[in-house]
Design a protein around this motif. Structure first.
Motif, PDB file in Angstrom:
ATOM      1  N   ILE A 152     -27.353  65.640 -30.769  1.00  0.00           N
ATOM      2  CA  ILE A 152     -28.749  66.019 -30.535  1.00  0.00           C
ATOM      3  C   ILE A 152     -28.828  66.902 -29.299  1.00  0.00           C
ATOM      4  N   SER A 153     -27.941  66.624 -28.326  1.00  0.00           N
ATOM      5  CA  SER A 153     -28.008  67.333 -27.053  1.00  0.00           C
ATOM      6  C   SER A 153     -27.398  68.724 -27.115  1.00  0.00           C
ATOM      7  N   LEU A 154     -26.704  69.051 -28.212  1.00  0.00           N
ATOM      8  CA  LEU A 154     -26.032  70.351 -28.236  1.00  0.00           C
ATOM      9  C   LEU A 154     -26.995  71.440 -28.687  1.00  0.00           C
ATOM     10  N   PRO A 155     -26.998  72.585 -27.999  1.00  0.00           N
ATOM     11  CA  PRO A 155     -27.826  73.686 -28.494  1.00  0.00           C
ATOM     12  C   PRO A 155     -27.272  74.196 -29.829  1.00  0.00           C
ATOM     13  N   GLU A 156     -28.179  74.662 -30.707  1.00  0.00           N
ATOM     14  CA  GLU A 156     -27.770  75.099 -32.043  1.00  0.00           C
ATOM     15  C   GLU A 156     -26.690  76.160 -31.979  1.00  0.00           C
ATOM     16  N   PHE A 157     -26.849  77.099 -31.017  1.00  0.00           N
ATOM     17  CA  PHE A 157     -25.889  78.216 -31.034  1.00  0.00           C
ATOM     18  C   PHE A 157     -24.508  77.784 -30.577  1.00  0.00           C
ATOM     19  N   PHE A 158     -24.429  76.678 -29.810  1.00  0.00           N
ATOM     20  CA  PHE A 158     -23.118  76.151 -29.426  1.00  0.00           C
ATOM     21  C   PHE A 158     -22.378  75.659 -30.663  1.00  0.00           C
ATOM     22  N   TYR A 161     -21.321  78.641 -32.852  1.00  0.00           N
ATOM     23  CA  TYR A 161     -20.170  79.432 -32.419  1.00  0.00           C
ATOM     24  C   TYR A 161     -18.872  78.632 -32.472  1.00  0.00           C
ATOM     25  N   VAL A 162     -18.940  77.315 -32.217  1.00  0.00           N
ATOM     26  CA  VAL A 162     -17.723  76.505 -32.343  1.00  0.00           C
ATOM     27  C   VAL A 162     -17.244  76.533 -33.788  1.00  0.00           C
ATOM     28  N   ALA A 264     -36.683  75.525 -36.518  1.00  0.00           N
ATOM     29  CA  ALA A 264     -36.184  76.138 -35.289  1.00  0.00           C
ATOM     30  C   ALA A 264     -34.721  76.526 -35.462  1.00  0.00           C
ATOM     31  N   VAL A 267     -34.036  79.828 -37.285  1.00  0.00           N
ATOM     32  CA  VAL A 267     -34.225  81.045 -36.498  1.00  0.00           C
ATOM     33  C   VAL A 267     -32.946  81.365 -35.716  1.00  0.00           C
ATOM     34  N   VAL A 268     -32.410  80.366 -35.001  1.00  0.00           N
ATOM     35  CA  VAL A 268     -31.221  80.607 -34.187  1.00  0.00           C
ATOM     36  C   VAL A 268     -30.009  80.922 -35.056  1.00  0.00           C
ATOM     37  N   VAL A 272     -27.339  84.086 -35.106  1.00  0.00           N
ATOM     38  CA  VAL A 272     -25.904  83.956 -34.835  1.00  0.00           C
ATOM     39  C   VAL A 272     -25.081  84.580 -35.949  1.00  0.00           C
TER      40      VAL A 272
ATOM     41  N   LEU B 137     -40.943  76.250 -31.431  1.00  0.00           N
ATOM     42  CA  LEU B 137     -40.244  77.516 -31.216  1.00  0.00           C
ATOM     43  C   LEU B 137     -41.059  78.673 -31.785  1.00  0.00           C
ATOM     44  N   LEU B 222     -33.266  73.284 -23.238  1.00  0.00           N
ATOM     45  CA  LEU B 222     -32.696  73.828 -24.472  1.00  0.00           C
ATOM     46  C   LEU B 222     -33.574  74.940 -25.037  1.00  0.00           C
ATOM     47  N   PHE B 229     -31.033  83.087 -25.489  1.00  0.00           N
ATOM     48  CA  PHE B 229     -30.000  83.451 -26.452  1.00  0.00           C
ATOM     49  C   PHE B 229     -30.556  84.425 -27.481  1.00  0.00           C
ATOM     50  N   LEU B 230     -31.813  84.211 -27.888  1.00  0.00           N
ATOM     51  CA  LEU B 230     -32.424  85.103 -28.877  1.00  0.00           C
ATOM     52  C   LEU B 230     -32.823  86.440 -28.262  1.00  0.00           C
ATOM     53  N   ILE B 252     -15.968  86.090 -29.439  1.00  0.00           N
ATOM     54  CA  ILE B 252     -15.609  84.952 -30.283  1.00  0.00           C
ATOM     55  C   ILE B 252     -14.857  85.413 -31.526  1.00  0.00           C
ATOM     56  N   LEU B 260     -18.048  80.525 -25.060  1.00  0.00           N
ATOM     57  CA  LEU B 260     -18.442  79.152 -25.350  1.00  0.00           C
ATOM     58  C   LEU B 260     -18.619  78.346 -24.071  1.00  0.00           C
ATOM     59  N   ALA B 263     -22.240  78.011 -23.127  1.00  0.00           N
ATOM     60  CA  ALA B 263     -22.852  77.164 -24.153  1.00  0.00           C
ATOM     61  C   ALA B 263     -22.443  75.710 -23.943  1.00  0.00           C
ATOM     62  N   ALA B 267     -24.584  72.307 -23.139  1.00  0.00           N
ATOM     63  CA  ALA B 267     -24.413  71.087 -23.919  1.00  0.00           C
ATOM     64  C   ALA B 267     -24.088  69.903 -23.009  1.00  0.00           C
ATOM     65  N   THR B 270     -27.140  68.620 -21.043  1.00  0.00           N
ATOM     66  CA  THR B 270     -28.121  67.877 -21.851  1.00  0.00           C
ATOM     67  C   THR B 270     -27.547  66.532 -22.287  1.00  0.00           C
ATOM     68  N   ASN B 274     -29.374  63.165 -21.262  1.00  0.00           N
ATOM     69  CA  ASN B 274     -29.747  62.243 -22.336  1.00  0.00           C
ATOM     70  C   ASN B 274     -29.161  60.856 -22.135  1.00  0.00           C
TER      71      ASN B 274
END
Lengths: 327, 291
Positions: A152-158, A161-162, A264, A267-268, A272, B137, B222, B229-230, B252, B260, B263, B267, B270, B274
């Motif tokens: 949940i804590s990870l941003p979508e783009f992370f 890209y991984v 959301a 969109v991201v 990407v 968003l 975030l 990022f956008l 990448i 990364l 990014a 992560a 957060t 959390n």
């Protein structure tokens, strides 16, 4: 309010409440469209010069404002805009193409992406939520709960890209960019959508699974579950036969709320993977401050969100045993 | 605001959390360590960073990792590590300001709605309902398109939108408090609205608001990262983690993991916040989650 309507209708509370929810849904659509539309009236005074450049003459500014319709009274503009929107006509964009031709072909792509993700994510989330509730505080549950808290804590783009680095660049399993062209076969289309779908699954699954687990565990603390347990029923049967039917309502509504993360996320993820959908269109339009396109995209996304919530509402009404079997 | 009401609860809260720290789960301790490290890096950025935030140190964009530039250089030949360190300061600082502002707005109106009830409550609540039925968003993007992507606009837009969540939380919490006897006793004594809010309501809902703070901070943080990022959030040349990922994403496809790192920095923070917030929430709500 609900009480009186049940009394008045006699034996059809479900129909009654469903109609009521549909009405509320329409009302919120109307309010949301009004907000989205009115926002354009808050354009700063220098907006025309910002868009047209410093060399704009008063005449071109006036023409620009006329094009936005700012010279007409508010209610008329709103009715015109909404009437057009209902038949898919959003007027001209600032780049003087029709908004509908800008977003039309891309809307289908976005719908395909979101629908495929939802079809995989919802059953999987409910299944994993059930597993967690059944084996609560056992290793499976602890692992899934902390894994989802982390994701949940990870941003979508992370995540995106991984996945791209591992599955596309290193292992060459999937294409790193999802360029979709018309006339592409279904298999090819799905193959190119694989990485965006996987990213969206990670983003939405965690929220949905945690909420499904919480809803089930909430029901599991009721006395009748204790009763079933005392009767000696097997635990899996308690979860599936006794708890799940009563948790469907809450689960449906939390899943609908969590589909907002899908919106959301779309969109991201589209940005990407350079996937040609309306999420990317909207971001480009925001960067160019092409307000008509932004408004059209915002209306589509909000309408989708409201309709999803409406469906969830109706599911939870229909699945409520007290309403299904009125006395 | 009167200082007596503000000073007393945090004091006892600090003492309580220090006591609670001994029994904290390992995840919470890991979270606390992470958060502390980030705050230190953000505060000490000018002293830790090897180069200046905007300083171009190499003729070569996207230079590989080397002894001069530990993480190589970015698309304009600026030191990547330096940009990450300054990014901590910009990203965390702006997210913090936004969250505090959101709590001030949402908390104020939430408590007012609960204290005044009647039509004021109805208007505020229906307005919040309407705003919350548009995905965050999407609404943020639309407002940014209209007002333009300046830092002040970004902070104000996100703070106002996020304050709707805090409005709901603080209204619900204050609603529970205003009906209690000691608040009614206060109004029977003839105390004014402001006095009741500051001395009776606020101290009693403060723990709930504090435990929400971490969650809301993560959300705002975030959101800003995603917007940058956008390409519509914090604008260049300001160092920001989201836009660093965007600007260097081309690497990448060559199998380079450098983009990364920012990014991952987002992560990790957060996750840390959390973990701490989860522990805090569990403490303040007792065992509400599991029973």
């Amino acid at each position: 309010m609900t009480g009186t309507s049940i009394l008045a209708s006699g034996s059809h509370p479900i129909l009654n409440m469903t109609v009521q929810r549909l009405g509320l849904g329409l009302l919120s659509l109307a309010i949301v469209s009004a907000i989205i539309f009115t926002a354009v009236s808050f354009l700063p005074g220098d907006f025309a010069t910002a868009i047209l450049g410093r060399s704009a003459t008063p005449e071109t500014v006036a023409a620009f404002q006329q094009k936005l319709g700012l010279d007409k009274p508010w209610p008329q503009r709103y009715v015109d805009w909404l009437g057009g929107a209902l038949v898919g006509d959003f007027g001209d964009s600032f780049s003087s193409r029709l908004v509908s031709t800008v977003i039309g072909p891309r809307l289908a792509n976005t719908l395909a992406l979101a629908a495929t993700t939802a079809v995989i994510a919802v059953p999987l989330a409910v299944f994993l939520g059930i597993v967690c509730a059944r084996y609560r505080n056992k290793p499976v549950d602890r692992f899934l709960s902390s894994a989802t808290l982390a994701s949940i804590s990870l941003p979508e783009f992370f995540i995106a890209y991984v996945l791209m680095l591992v599955l596309a660049t290193k292992l060459h399993i999937f294409p790193s960019l999802s360029s979709i062209r018309p006339g592409m076969g279904l298999g090819e289309h799905l193959y190119r959508m694989a990485l965006p779908i996987m990213t969206l699954l990670f983003v939405t699954l965690a929220h949905m699974m945690r909420n499904t687990r919480a809803a089930l565990i909430g029901v599991m603390s009721r006395p009748y579950i204790e009763m079933a347990r005392l009767k000696g029923e097997p635990e899996m049967r308690i979860v599936l036969r006794h708890a799940l039917p009563n948790a469907i309502g809450p689960i449906a509504s939390v899943i609908a709320i969590n589909l907002a993360y899908l919106i959301a996320g779309v969109v991201v993820v589209e940005v990407v993977f350079v996937y040609p959908g309306i999420g990317q269109t909207m971001v480009d339009a925001v960067r160019n401050r092409d307000v008509p396109v932004v408004q059209a995209c915002a209306l589509i996304f909000s309408a989708a969100y409201i309709v999803l919530n409406l469906i969830a509402d109706i599911i939870s009404i229909v699945s409520n045993p007290r309403l299904l079997h009125p006395r | 605001m009167s200082d007596s009401a503000i000073v007393t609860p945090p004091e006892s809260l600090v003492r309580r959390s220090l006591k609670g720290l001994r029994g904290a789960p390992p995840t919470a301790i890991v979270g606390l360590v992470i958060v502390t490290a980030y705050i230190l890096v953000a505060a000490l950025a000018p002293w830790i960073a090897p180069y200046g935030e905007y300083q171009v140190v190499s003729d070569m964009p996207f230079a590989p990792w080397s002894s001069e530039n530990l993480l190589g250089t970015d698309q304009l030949g600026r030191d990547f590590l330096t940009r990450i360190i300054y990014g901590a300061r910009n990203s965390i600082g702006i997210a913090l300001v936004t969250t505090v502002l959101a709590f001030a707005i949402g908390g104020f109106f939430g408590i007012m709605a609960a204290a005044l009830r009647g039509w004021a409550d109805q208007i505020l609540s229906r307005f919040v309902d309407a705003v919350m039925s548009i995905p965050d968003l999407i609404l943020t993007l639309m407002l940014l398109a209209i007002f333009g992507p300046a830092v002040v606009n970004l902070i104000l837009i996100i703070a106002v939108l996020d304050s709707t969540r805090i409005f709901r939380i603080s209204r619900a919490a204050a609603m529970n408090v205003v009906t209690l006897d000691f608040v009614e006793a206060a109004s029977a004594r003839g105390e004014g609205l402001t006095w009741r809010i500051v001395h009776e309501i606020l101290p009693n809902i403060l723990p709930i608001l504090i435990s929400e703070f971490g969650m809301r901070f993560c959300f705002v943080f975030l959101m800003i990262a995603a917007l940058s990022f956008l390409g519509v959030g914090l604008q260049p040349p300001m160092a920001e983690w989201g836009s660093m990922v965007r600007d260097n994403a081309a690497l990448i496809n060559m199998g380079d993991i450098t983009p990364l790192i920012p990014a991952g920095a987002i992560a990790l923070l957060t996750v840390g916040v959390n973990f701490v917030a989860d522990w805090f929430l569990g403490k303040s709500s007792g065992l509400a989650d599991d029973e």
